[in-house]
Design a protein around this motif. Sequence first.
Motif, mmCIF file in Angstrom:
data_model
loop_
_atom_site.group_PDB
_atom_site.id
_atom_site.type_symbol
_atom_site.label_atom_id
_atom_site.label_comp_id
_atom_site.label_asym_id
_atom_site.label_seq_id
_atom_site.Cartn_x
_atom_site.Cartn_y
_atom_site.Cartn_z
ATOM 1 N N GLU A 71 35.686 -1.305 33.654
ATOM 2 C CA GLU A 71 35.137 -1.604 34.977
ATOM 3 C C GLU A 71 33.832 -2.381 34.899
ATOM 4 N N PHE A 72 33.546 -3.082 35.992
ATOM 5 C CA PHE A 72 32.260 -3.731 36.204
ATOM 6 C C PHE A 72 31.585 -3.002 37.353
ATOM 7 N N ILE A 73 30.297 -2.745 37.214
ATOM 8 C CA ILE A 73 29.525 -2.078 38.255
ATOM 9 C C ILE A 73 28.410 -3.025 38.678
ATOM 10 N N VAL A 74 28.357 -3.301 39.980
ATOM 11 C CA VAL A 74 27.317 -4.174 40.522
ATOM 12 C C VAL A 74 26.477 -3.348 41.480
ATOM 13 N N ASP A 75 25.223 -3.143 41.128
ATOM 14 C CA ASP A 75 24.272 -2.456 42.001
ATOM 15 C C ASP A 75 23.433 -3.517 42.698
ATOM 16 N N PHE A 76 23.513 -3.555 44.023
ATOM 17 C CA PHE A 76 22.704 -4.465 44.828
ATOM 18 C C PHE A 76 21.481 -3.695 45.301
ATOM 19 N N ALA A 77 20.299 -4.265 45.058
ATOM 20 C CA ALA A 77 19.056 -3.571 45.369
ATOM 21 C C ALA A 77 18.118 -4.484 46.149
ATOM 22 N N ARG A 78 17.111 -3.844 46.700
ATOM 23 C CA ARG A 78 16.080 -4.562 47.448
ATOM 24 C C ARG A 78 14.742 -4.293 46.780
ATOM 25 N N MET A 79 14.083 -5.375 46.345
ATOM 26 C CA MET A 79 12.763 -5.278 45.735
ATOM 27 C C MET A 79 11.755 -5.768 46.764
ATOM 28 N N LEU A 80 10.810 -4.916 47.114
ATOM 29 C CA LEU A 80 9.808 -5.280 48.110
ATOM 30 C C LEU A 80 8.478 -5.588 47.429
ATOM 31 N N GLN B 263 15.102 -0.387 45.235
ATOM 32 C CA GLN B 263 15.975 0.641 45.794
ATOM 33 C C GLN B 263 17.396 0.097 45.881
ATOM 34 N N VAL B 264 18.340 0.775 45.191
ATOM 35 C CA VAL B 264 19.734 0.365 45.248
ATOM 36 C C VAL B 264 20.259 0.640 46.652
ATOM 37 N N ARG B 265 20.822 -0.403 47.280
ATOM 38 C CA ARG B 265 21.339 -0.303 48.640
ATOM 39 C C ARG B 265 22.851 -0.159 48.663
ATOM 40 N N SER B 266 23.516 -0.662 47.611
ATOM 41 C CA SER B 266 24.970 -0.614 47.577
ATOM 42 C C SER B 266 25.445 -0.737 46.133
ATOM 43 N N ARG B 267 26.513 -0.027 45.808
ATOM 44 C CA ARG B 267 27.132 -0.116 44.480
ATOM 45 C C ARG B 267 28.588 -0.494 44.669
ATOM 46 N N VAL B 268 29.027 -1.505 43.935
ATOM 47 C CA VAL B 268 30.419 -1.937 43.987
ATOM 48 C C VAL B 268 30.988 -1.803 42.578
#
Length: 105
Positions: A36-45, A52-57
């Motif tokens: 599997e591939f795991i993509v964590d989408f995060a927001r850096m302020l 902060q990870v906002r979504s994991r696919v």
Amino acid sequence: MNENEQKQQGLQIELTPDKAQGEYANFAIITHSSSEFIVDFARMLPGLSKAQVRSRVILAPEHAKRLLGALQENIMRYEHQFGQIKMPEQQQGPRTIAPFGKGEA
């Protein structure tokens, strides 16, 4: 009507109002294993040292490769319509899509 057109007409996707809002991400971490591939989408302020990870696919390798192809095709279409996407110059060293990164889980 060919088989591909029949499949596309039969596919229905539900997009609920809360999901339609989307999540802004300016940072991603991509990891993978043999299955599997795991993509964590995060927001850096600005001013914060932690993203902060906002979504994991989580994707099967075949779907990750299909996603890559779809992104490449859409970027080509975008650039054809709006012009080349300009990337900031990157320093020598490992290739990353700043601030995006990659690794192995």
